[in-house]
Design a protein around this motif. Structure first.
Motif, PDB file in Angstrom:
ATOM      1  N   LEU A   1       3.113  13.265  -8.100  1.00  0.00           N
ATOM      2  CA  LEU A   1       2.682  11.871  -8.217  1.00  0.00           C
ATOM      3  C   LEU A   1       2.203  11.325  -6.872  1.00  0.00           C
ATOM      4  O   LEU A   1       1.207  10.601  -6.810  1.00  0.00           O
ATOM      5  CB  LEU A   1       3.818  11.003  -8.763  1.00  0.00           C
ATOM      6  N   GLY A   2       2.905  11.668  -5.805  1.00  0.00           N
ATOM      7  CA  GLY A   2       2.489  11.206  -4.486  1.00  0.00           C
ATOM      8  C   GLY A   2       1.103  11.702  -4.117  1.00  0.00           C
ATOM      9  O   GLY A   2       0.270  10.937  -3.625  1.00  0.00           O
ATOM     10  N   VAL A   3       0.835  12.969  -4.377  1.00  0.00           N
ATOM     11  CA  VAL A   3      -0.486  13.538  -4.078  1.00  0.00           C
ATOM     12  C   VAL A   3      -1.565  12.859  -4.922  1.00  0.00           C
ATOM     13  O   VAL A   3      -2.614  12.458  -4.413  1.00  0.00           O
ATOM     14  CB  VAL A   3      -0.484  15.071  -4.307  1.00  0.00           C
ATOM     15  N   LEU A   4      -1.296  12.723  -6.210  1.00  0.00           N
ATOM     16  CA  LEU A   4      -2.294  12.125  -7.103  1.00  0.00           C
ATOM     17  C   LEU A   4      -2.569  10.664  -6.763  1.00  0.00           C
ATOM     18  O   LEU A   4      -3.722  10.220  -6.770  1.00  0.00           O
ATOM     19  CB  LEU A   4      -1.841  12.251  -8.548  1.00  0.00           C
ATOM     20  N   TRP A   5      -1.515   9.902  -6.457  1.00  0.00           N
ATOM     21  CA  TRP A   5      -1.730   8.492  -6.132  1.00  0.00           C
ATOM     22  C   TRP A   5      -2.433   8.328  -4.791  1.00  0.00           C
ATOM     23  O   TRP A   5      -3.257   7.427  -4.626  1.00  0.00           O
ATOM     24  CB  TRP A   5      -0.422   7.710  -6.163  1.00  0.00           C
ATOM     25  N   PHE A   6      -2.123   9.182  -3.819  1.00  0.00           N
ATOM     26  CA  PHE A   6      -2.834   9.096  -2.542  1.00  0.00           C
ATOM     27  C   PHE A   6      -4.312   9.455  -2.709  1.00  0.00           C
ATOM     28  O   PHE A   6      -5.182   8.807  -2.127  1.00  0.00           O
ATOM     29  CB  PHE A   6      -2.191   9.984  -1.475  1.00  0.00           C
ATOM     30  N   ARG A   7      -4.599  10.475  -3.482  1.00  0.00           N
ATOM     31  CA  ARG A   7      -6.003  10.830  -3.718  1.00  0.00           C
ATOM     32  C   ARG A   7      -6.730   9.686  -4.422  1.00  0.00           C
ATOM     33  O   ARG A   7      -7.897   9.411  -4.130  1.00  0.00           O
ATOM     34  CB  ARG A   7      -6.089  12.101  -4.549  1.00  0.00           C
ATOM     35  N   THR A   8      -6.048   9.007  -5.335  1.00  0.00           N
ATOM     36  CA  THR A   8      -6.652   7.879  -6.035  1.00  0.00           C
ATOM     37  C   THR A   8      -6.874   6.710  -5.080  1.00  0.00           C
ATOM     38  O   THR A   8      -7.937   6.090  -5.081  1.00  0.00           O
ATOM     39  CB  THR A   8      -5.773   7.438  -7.201  1.00  0.00           C
ATOM     40  N   ALA A   9      -5.880   6.415  -4.265  1.00  0.00           N
ATOM     41  CA  ALA A   9      -5.990   5.277  -3.348  1.00  0.00           C
ATOM     42  C   ALA A   9      -7.078   5.517  -2.296  1.00  0.00           C
ATOM     43  O   ALA A   9      -7.819   4.598  -1.943  1.00  0.00           O
ATOM     44  CB  ALA A   9      -4.651   5.020  -2.672  1.00  0.00           C
ATOM     45  N   TRP A  10      -7.198   6.739  -1.800  1.00  0.00           N
ATOM     46  CA  TRP A  10      -8.205   7.043  -0.785  1.00  0.00           C
ATOM     47  C   TRP A  10      -9.600   7.230  -1.367  1.00  0.00           C
ATOM     48  O   TRP A  10     -10.574   7.330  -0.628  1.00  0.00           O
ATOM     49  CB  TRP A  10      -7.835   8.305  -0.018  1.00  0.00           C
ATOM     50  N   SER A  11      -9.720   7.294  -2.680  1.00  0.00           N
ATOM     51  CA  SER A  11     -11.030   7.545  -3.286  1.00  0.00           C
ATOM     52  C   SER A  11     -11.936   6.323  -3.254  1.00  0.00           C
ATOM     53  O   SER A  11     -13.121   6.437  -3.546  1.00  0.00           O
ATOM     54  CB  SER A  11     -10.860   8.001  -4.738  1.00  0.00           C
ATOM     55  N   ARG A  12     -11.400   5.193  -2.891  1.00  0.00           N
ATOM     56  CA  ARG A  12     -12.216   3.967  -2.808  1.00  0.00           C
ATOM     57  C   ARG A  12     -12.953   3.880  -1.498  1.00  0.00           C
ATOM     58  O   ARG A  12     -12.470   4.265  -0.467  1.00  0.00           O
ATOM     59  CB  ARG A  12     -11.304   2.740  -2.897  1.00  0.00           C
TER      60      ARG A  12
ATOM     61  N   TRP B   1      -6.145  -1.634  -7.888  1.00  0.00           N
ATOM     62  CA  TRP B   1      -6.262  -0.790  -6.713  1.00  0.00           C
ATOM     63  C   TRP B   1      -5.070  -0.967  -5.779  1.00  0.00           C
ATOM     64  O   TRP B   1      -4.574   0.001  -5.206  1.00  0.00           O
ATOM     65  CB  TRP B   1      -7.567  -1.104  -5.991  1.00  0.00           C
ATOM     66  N   GLY B   2      -4.572  -2.169  -5.625  1.00  0.00           N
ATOM     67  CA  GLY B   2      -3.409  -2.404  -4.769  1.00  0.00           C
ATOM     68  C   GLY B   2      -2.171  -1.668  -5.251  1.00  0.00           C
ATOM     69  O   GLY B   2      -1.367  -1.189  -4.449  1.00  0.00           O
ATOM     70  N   LEU B   3      -2.009  -1.562  -6.560  1.00  0.00           N
ATOM     71  CA  LEU B   3      -0.854  -0.837  -7.102  1.00  0.00           C
ATOM     72  C   LEU B   3      -0.945   0.661  -6.846  1.00  0.00           C
ATOM     73  O   LEU B   3       0.076   1.340  -6.786  1.00  0.00           O
ATOM     74  CB  LEU B   3      -0.720  -1.096  -8.599  1.00  0.00           C
ATOM     75  N   THR B   4      -2.164   1.186  -6.700  1.00  0.00           N
ATOM     76  CA  THR B   4      -2.269   2.614  -6.380  1.00  0.00           C
ATOM     77  C   THR B   4      -1.667   2.896  -5.008  1.00  0.00           C
ATOM     78  O   THR B   4      -1.049   3.939  -4.810  1.00  0.00           O
ATOM     79  CB  THR B   4      -3.723   3.110  -6.431  1.00  0.00           C
ATOM     80  N   TRP B   5      -1.835   1.961  -4.074  1.00  0.00           N
ATOM     81  CA  TRP B   5      -1.221   2.132  -2.757  1.00  0.00           C
ATOM     82  C   TRP B   5       0.295   2.001  -2.828  1.00  0.00           C
ATOM     83  O   TRP B   5       1.025   2.729  -2.151  1.00  0.00           O
ATOM     84  CB  TRP B   5      -1.800   1.138  -1.757  1.00  0.00           C
ATOM     85  N   VAL B   6       0.781   1.079  -3.640  1.00  0.00           N
ATOM     86  CA  VAL B   6       2.232   0.940  -3.822  1.00  0.00           C
ATOM     87  C   VAL B   6       2.796   2.232  -4.395  1.00  0.00           C
ATOM     88  O   VAL B   6       3.835   2.741  -3.925  1.00  0.00           O
ATOM     89  CB  VAL B   6       2.556  -0.257  -4.744  1.00  0.00           C
ATOM     90  N   CYS B   7       2.131   2.782  -5.395  1.00  0.00           N
ATOM     91  CA  CYS B   7       2.573   4.043  -6.001  1.00  0.00           C
ATOM     92  C   CYS B   7       2.503   5.198  -5.013  1.00  0.00           C
ATOM     93  O   CYS B   7       3.405   6.042  -4.974  1.00  0.00           O
ATOM     94  CB  CYS B   7       1.749   4.357  -7.238  1.00  0.00           C
ATOM     95  N   ALA B   8       1.439   5.249  -4.223  1.00  0.00           N
ATOM     96  CA  ALA B   8       1.269   6.344  -3.265  1.00  0.00           C
ATOM     97  C   ALA B   8       2.381   6.314  -2.214  1.00  0.00           C
ATOM     98  O   ALA B   8       3.051   7.327  -1.974  1.00  0.00           O
ATOM     99  CB  ALA B   8      -0.098   6.255  -2.596  1.00  0.00           C
ATOM    100  N   LEU B   9       2.558   5.175  -1.592  1.00  0.00           N
ATOM    101  CA  LEU B   9       3.585   5.072  -0.539  1.00  0.00           C
ATOM    102  C   LEU B   9       4.988   5.212  -1.108  1.00  0.00           C
ATOM    103  O   LEU B   9       5.838   5.891  -0.526  1.00  0.00           O
ATOM    104  CB  LEU B   9       3.419   3.760   0.215  1.00  0.00           C
ATOM    105  N   GLY B  10       5.232   4.581  -2.247  1.00  0.00           N
ATOM    106  CA  GLY B  10       6.556   4.682  -2.875  1.00  0.00           C
ATOM    107  C   GLY B  10       6.871   6.083  -3.349  1.00  0.00           C
ATOM    108  O   GLY B  10       8.013   6.550  -3.233  1.00  0.00           O
ATOM    109  N   SER B  11       5.870   6.782  -3.876  1.00  0.00           N
ATOM    110  CA  SER B  11       6.098   8.157  -4.337  1.00  0.00           C
ATOM    111  C   SER B  11       6.437   9.077  -3.174  1.00  0.00           C
ATOM    112  O   SER B  11       7.302   9.950  -3.295  1.00  0.00           O
ATOM    113  CB  SER B  11       4.863   8.684  -5.070  1.00  0.00           C
ATOM    114  N   TRP B  12       5.767   8.881  -2.049  1.00  0.00           N
ATOM    115  CA  TRP B  12       6.097   9.722  -0.903  1.00  0.00           C
ATOM    116  C   TRP B  12       7.457   9.377  -0.318  1.00  0.00           C
ATOM    117  O   TRP B  12       8.184  10.258   0.128  1.00  0.00           O
ATOM    118  CB  TRP B  12       5.001   9.678   0.152  1.00  0.00           C
ATOM    119  N   PHE B  13       7.824   8.108  -0.329  1.00  0.00           N
ATOM    120  CA  PHE B  13       9.170   7.723   0.113  1.00  0.00           C
ATOM    121  C   PHE B  13      10.217   8.370  -0.788  1.00  0.00           C
ATOM    122  O   PHE B  13      11.197   8.945  -0.312  1.00  0.00           O
ATOM    123  CB  PHE B  13       9.318   6.196   0.102  1.00  0.00           C
ATOM    124  N   ALA B  14       9.994   8.310  -2.103  1.00  0.00           N
ATOM    125  CA  ALA B  14      10.918   8.939  -3.047  1.00  0.00           C
ATOM    126  C   ALA B  14      10.922  10.455  -2.888  1.00  0.00           C
ATOM    127  O   ALA B  14      11.969  11.097  -3.054  1.00  0.00           O
ATOM    128  CB  ALA B  14      10.551   8.548  -4.475  1.00  0.00           C
TER     129      ALA B  14
END
Length: 157
Positions: A145-156, A96-109
Motif C-alpha cells: 500500500l505504501g508503494v502504491l500510494w506513493f506512486r499515485t501521489a507522485w504521479s501528479r 489528491w491530498g488523501l493520497t499523500w495521507v495514505c502514502a505517509l501513513g502507510s510507510w509509518f505503519a
C-alpha cells in the motif's frame, strides 16, 4: 454569444478545472490497492502471535492480553487507520491530498510493522510467541500500500 455568456462559460470552465485539480485518477491501480486492503483485513483475522489474531492484538484481549507489547499494538492501530480507513476514504473520494495521507501513513505503519516483527522475533521463546503469519501478511500488505500510494501521489504534475 454575448459577454455574459462568455463570462458564465469561463466561470464554469474554471470551476471544473478547480475540481479536477483536487482529484486523482487511480485507473487500474485502484483494483490493486483494493486487493491490498482486503489482504490486510485477512491478515487481521490470522494469528499474529501464538493464537492471538490481529484483532486481539488491536483490542488487547484474548491471548494478546498481557502478551502483546506496545509496538505490535501500534502497528495494529496504524495499519487499520491508514491501510484500511484512509485507503478506503481515498478510493471513494479520489482526493489528491488523501493520497499523500495514505502514502505517509502507510510507510509509518510499515516501519511499525517491521519493528513489531523484530520485537516478536527477539522476544520469542522467552515470554511470548514469535511473529505469526498474519503479522507478516499484514506487513507485506502495508508495504504494498505504501508503494502504491506513493506512486499515485507522485504521479501528479
Amino acid at each position: 454569444m454575448t459577454e455574459d455568456d462568455v463570462t458564465g462559460l469561463r466561470r464554469e470552465i474554471d470551476a471544473v478545472e478547480h475540481k479536477m485539480s483536487r482529484t486523482v485518477e487511480l485507473g487500474g491501480r485502484a483494483v490493486v490497492i483494493s486487493v491490498a486492503v482486503f489482504v490486510l483485513i485477512i491478515g487481521y483475522l490470522l494469528p499474529w502471535m501464538g493464537s492471538a489474531s490481529g484483532w486481539d492484538v488491536l483490542l488487547h484481549q484474548g491471548d494478546a492480553a498481557g502478551k502483546a507489547g506496545m509496538v505490535p499494538r501500534l502497528f495494529a492501530a496504524t495499519s487499520l487507520a491508514f491501510g484500511v480507513g484512509a485507503s478506503a476514504l481515498a478510493l471513494i473520494t479520489r482526493r489528491w491530498g488523501l493520497t499523500w495521507v495514505c502514502a505517509l501513513g502507510s510507510w509509518f505503519a510499515s516501519v511499525d510493522g517491521l519493528l513489531a516483527i523484530w520485537t516478536r522475533q527477539s522476544s520469542a521463546g522467552l515470554t511470548s510467541p514469535g511473529p505469526g503469519i498474519g503479522l507478516i501478511i499484514s506487513e507485506v500488505a502495508m508495504v504494498t500500500l505504501g508503494v502504491l500510494w506513493f506512486r499515485t501521489a507522485w504521479s501528479r504534475d
